[in-house]
Design a protein around this motif. Sequence first.
Motif, PDB file in Angstrom:
ATOM      1  N   VAL A   1      81.785  35.903 -58.804  1.00 24.64           N
ATOM      2  CA  VAL A   1      81.497  34.318 -58.565  1.00 24.64           C
ATOM      3  C   VAL A   1      80.090  34.202 -58.294  1.00 24.64           C
ATOM      4  CG1 VAL A   1      82.194  32.389 -57.015  1.00 24.64           C
ATOM      5  CG2 VAL A   1      84.006  33.899 -57.856  1.00 24.64           C
TER       6      VAL A   1
ATOM      7  N   HIS B   1      89.279  24.427 -62.436  1.00 31.59           N
ATOM      8  CA  HIS B   1      87.793  24.495 -63.042  1.00 31.59           C
ATOM      9  C   HIS B   1      87.630  24.860 -64.289  1.00 31.59           C
ATOM     10  CE1 HIS B   1      83.441  25.553 -62.766  1.00 31.59           C
ATOM     11  NE2 HIS B   1      83.720  26.832 -63.195  1.00 31.59           N
TER      12      HIS B   1
ATOM     13  N   TYR C   1      74.131  29.970 -62.937  1.00 34.26           N
ATOM     14  CA  TYR C   1      74.238  28.369 -63.173  1.00 34.26           C
ATOM     15  C   TYR C   1      73.000  27.801 -62.621  1.00 34.26           C
ATOM     16  CZ  TYR C   1      75.281  23.662 -61.804  1.00 34.26           C
ATOM     17  OH  TYR C   1      75.339  22.304 -61.607  1.00 34.26           O
TER      18      TYR C   1
ATOM     19  N   ASN D   1      76.790  32.497 -68.592  1.00 45.88           N
ATOM     20  CA  ASN D   1      77.560  31.878 -67.785  1.00 45.88           C
ATOM     21  C   ASN D   1      78.890  32.002 -67.909  1.00 45.88           C
ATOM     22  OD1 ASN D   1      77.606  30.028 -65.451  1.00 45.88           O
ATOM     23  ND2 ASN D   1      77.659  28.200 -66.431  1.00 45.88           N
TER      24      ASN D   1
ATOM     25  N   GLU E   1      74.343  29.999 -72.163  1.00 46.87           N
ATOM     26  CA  GLU E   1      75.810  29.469 -72.056  1.00 46.87           C
ATOM     27  C   GLU E   1      76.716  30.992 -72.007  1.00 46.87           C
ATOM     28  OE1 GLU E   1      78.140  26.283 -74.714  1.00 46.87           O
ATOM     29  OE2 GLU E   1      77.631  28.279 -75.711  1.00 46.87           O
TER      30      GLU E   1
ATOM     31  N   LEU F   1      87.087  34.854 -62.644  1.00 48.41           N
ATOM     32  CA  LEU F   1      88.760  34.699 -62.771  1.00 48.41           C
ATOM     33  C   LEU F   1      89.509  35.734 -62.816  1.00 48.41           C
ATOM     34  CD1 LEU F   1      90.424  32.220 -62.488  1.00 48.41           C
ATOM     35  CD2 LEU F   1      90.141  31.644 -64.843  1.00 48.41           C
TER      36      LEU F   1
ATOM     37  N   ASP G   1      84.440  34.161 -66.749  1.00 50.44           N
ATOM     38  CA  ASP G   1      85.570  34.693 -67.029  1.00 50.44           C
ATOM     39  C   ASP G   1      86.105  35.907 -66.183  1.00 50.44           C
ATOM     40  OD1 ASP G   1      86.232  32.974 -69.301  1.00 50.44           O
ATOM     41  OD2 ASP G   1      85.221  34.122 -70.731  1.00 50.44           O
TER      42      ASP G   1
ATOM     43  N   MET H   1      86.748  21.987 -67.560  1.00 50.81           N
ATOM     44  CA  MET H   1      85.625  22.260 -68.302  1.00 50.81           C
ATOM     45  C   MET H   1      85.893  22.126 -69.861  1.00 50.81           C
ATOM     46  SD  MET H   1      83.852  25.603 -68.836  1.00 50.81           S
ATOM     47  CE  MET H   1      84.264  25.535 -70.422  1.00 50.81           C
TER      48      MET H   1
ATOM     49  N   HIS I   1      78.011  34.315 -61.338  1.00 58.30           N
ATOM     50  CA  HIS I   1      78.124  33.284 -62.101  1.00 58.30           C
ATOM     51  C   HIS I   1      77.633  32.190 -61.474  1.00 58.30           C
ATOM     52  CE1 HIS I   1      80.672  30.393 -64.461  1.00 58.30           C
ATOM     53  NE2 HIS I   1      81.165  29.916 -63.278  1.00 58.30           N
ATOM     54  N   LEU I   2      77.529  31.868 -60.208  1.00 61.50           N
ATOM     55  CA  LEU I   2      76.854  30.946 -59.635  1.00 61.50           C
ATOM     56  C   LEU I   2      75.498  30.831 -59.703  1.00 61.50           C
ATOM     57  CD1 LEU I   2      77.197  28.207 -57.783  1.00 61.50           C
ATOM     58  CD2 LEU I   2      77.117  29.536 -55.855  1.00 61.50           C
TER      59      LEU I   2
ATOM     60  N   GLY J   1      84.947  24.310 -58.881  1.00 61.50           N
ATOM     61  CA  GLY J   1      84.505  25.452 -59.012  1.00 61.50           C
ATOM     62  C   GLY J   1      83.633  25.691 -57.651  1.00 61.50           C
TER      63      GLY J   1
ATOM     64  N   ALA K   1      86.037  26.260 -54.663  1.00 62.77           N
ATOM     65  CA  ALA K   1      86.468  27.771 -54.737  1.00 62.77           C
ATOM     66  C   ALA K   1      85.582  28.704 -54.119  1.00 62.77           C
ATOM     67  CB  ALA K   1      86.956  27.994 -56.259  1.00 62.77           C
TER      68      ALA K   1
ATOM     69  N   LEU L   1      85.751  30.896 -50.574  1.00 56.23           N
ATOM     70  CA  LEU L   1      85.633  32.306 -50.787  1.00 56.23           C
ATOM     71  C   LEU L   1      84.697  32.783 -49.483  1.00 56.23           C
ATOM     72  CD1 LEU L   1      85.756  33.314 -54.607  1.00 56.23           C
ATOM     73  CD2 LEU L   1      87.115  34.000 -53.045  1.00 56.23           C
TER      74      LEU L   1
END
Lengths: 317, 196
Positions: free
Chosen positions: B86, B161, B93, B42, B39, B50, B47, B165, B89-90, B118, B121, B125
């Motif tokens: 991103v 997104h 996940y 991720n 967590e 963004l 953060d 959440m 981050h992905l 998300g 987005a 991109l």
Amino acid sequence: MLLKTSKPTDLKESDITDQAVYKDRRKFLQKSASITALSLAPSLMLPTMASADIGFDKIIKSDFSTKDELTPQDAITSYNNFYELGLDKGDPKRNAQQLKVKPWNVLVSGECEETGEYALEDFISPGKLEERIYRLRCVEAWSMVVPWVGVELGPILKRFKPTSKAKYVEFKTILDPENLPGQKREVLEWPYREGLRIDEAMHPLTILAVGLYGKELPNQNGAPLRLVVPWKYGFKSIKSIVSITFLEEQPATSWNIAGPREYGFYSNVNPSVDHPRWSQKRERRIGEFLKRETLPFNGYADEVASLYSGMDLKEHF
Amino acid sequence: MLTIQSGKIKPVLFLLLLLPLGMLAYRFYSDGFGANPIETINRYTGDWALRILLLTLAFSPFIRITRWHNIIQYRRMVGLFAFFYVCVHLTSYIVLDQFFDFSEIIDDVFKRPFITAGFSAFILLIPLAVTSTNKMVERLQYRWIQLHRLIYLIAMLAVLHFWWMVKVDTREPMIYAAILAVLLGFRLIYYIKSKI
Ligand code: HEM
């Protein structure tokens, strides 16, 4: 009836022992000594009451305890949802001192004969403390295995002689916006409140916890007195209880008020009813890498499923 | 007007933009990311994705105010870093959170509005990242400008997104929404001014 609260007692340095046996059995990622030392710092382990007063020296084992491997104590005490002490999961531990637990009284009211304000010690019969190792499943899809110390709620409630009208029990957390940083803003309706149907409250799995890992509850875990209902999502297990009310009607509960579509009154752990924003099929046991399957009623179906026979659990989620 | 040798700015900026990743590595050694490392990773990467995304949008208002036109040359790098975070981050996940459970991932993408936002987005991109070479800029010309306006939509999706959440505390996403509103509002004002 007003009973006197016990006198404060000091905790000796030697009382703060390392729980090394339980700790760090399983490491997912490297943990340094620093956080371990932090979680054991005396300042964070102030006693809520003297151990001997309520029988922490003779804790009985329970057949209800799970054999699952315990979650390390530093995880249980540093990763908390206790919005009164802050919204970030690390906040409750940081702000633990803001919760004033001494003296502590519980107001009992509503549909019962023995209404009144009771001192904390009156909720716990000396010598009857049990260790209950329960799975805890958070609605956010993580879980822990927690060695609570406490007493069954049912016999306690019976002492207040609930009347035949008592169909529900409502619990409230302390309201203290001057000290509790989280209560300065209305993120939830304060005081935090929860409720159970009376048969759920009387079920032998339902306990009032006063301790964790053989010691008094740390403040961030809901000291000095909290509910633990292991087959429901964690938010039902209300912390730092100051009020218990017997009611004829189902009480409103904090998370249900905040999001009626997301958090039901029952909130039994149920892998087949998703939270609208995430799946409840699986959960991450803290300390493990792969998610595991979530079990109906958090694995306590044999004990509690009969409480809900004939109910549509998708509707009464 | 202040003049700085561009040759020096670029590597410094590059390292600065790598700093969040370095801080993540540092946290790994200092506390192992706490009780729920997945967590933590991720959210941390989300953060920064963004923040850096919003940073790319800050260039043009900043230049209009300061007239420091030189810095426009660094925007592409910042944009690519946003895409990079991103992607991290992905990846966190897919690999850490879901461990390649694609049926769960697909479920999430279609059933959970915050993931849908998300994911959209992220998809949007991709063409921006792909067309960021000099060659592409030359080849597409005006269409390149049109295509890269997608960034406004992407930024809005990214803030949504985050907003969708959170459980009850919308303060943080609200701050990002406010920043985005200012950045877009600026453009709107200039656009209206240019029409009159
Ligand atoms: C432009 C693209 C994206 C941006 C800017 C972004 C940003 C963010 C931010 C800011 C957060 C909240 C972090 C926090 O709570 O502090 C977040 C959370 C999250 N993001 Fe993204 N995200 C993007 C794309 C995606 C994609 C494509 C996925 C997966 C398909 C995804 C999955 C998640 C998940 C699961 C969380 C919640 C983590 C949790 O509940 O612990 N994101 N993201």
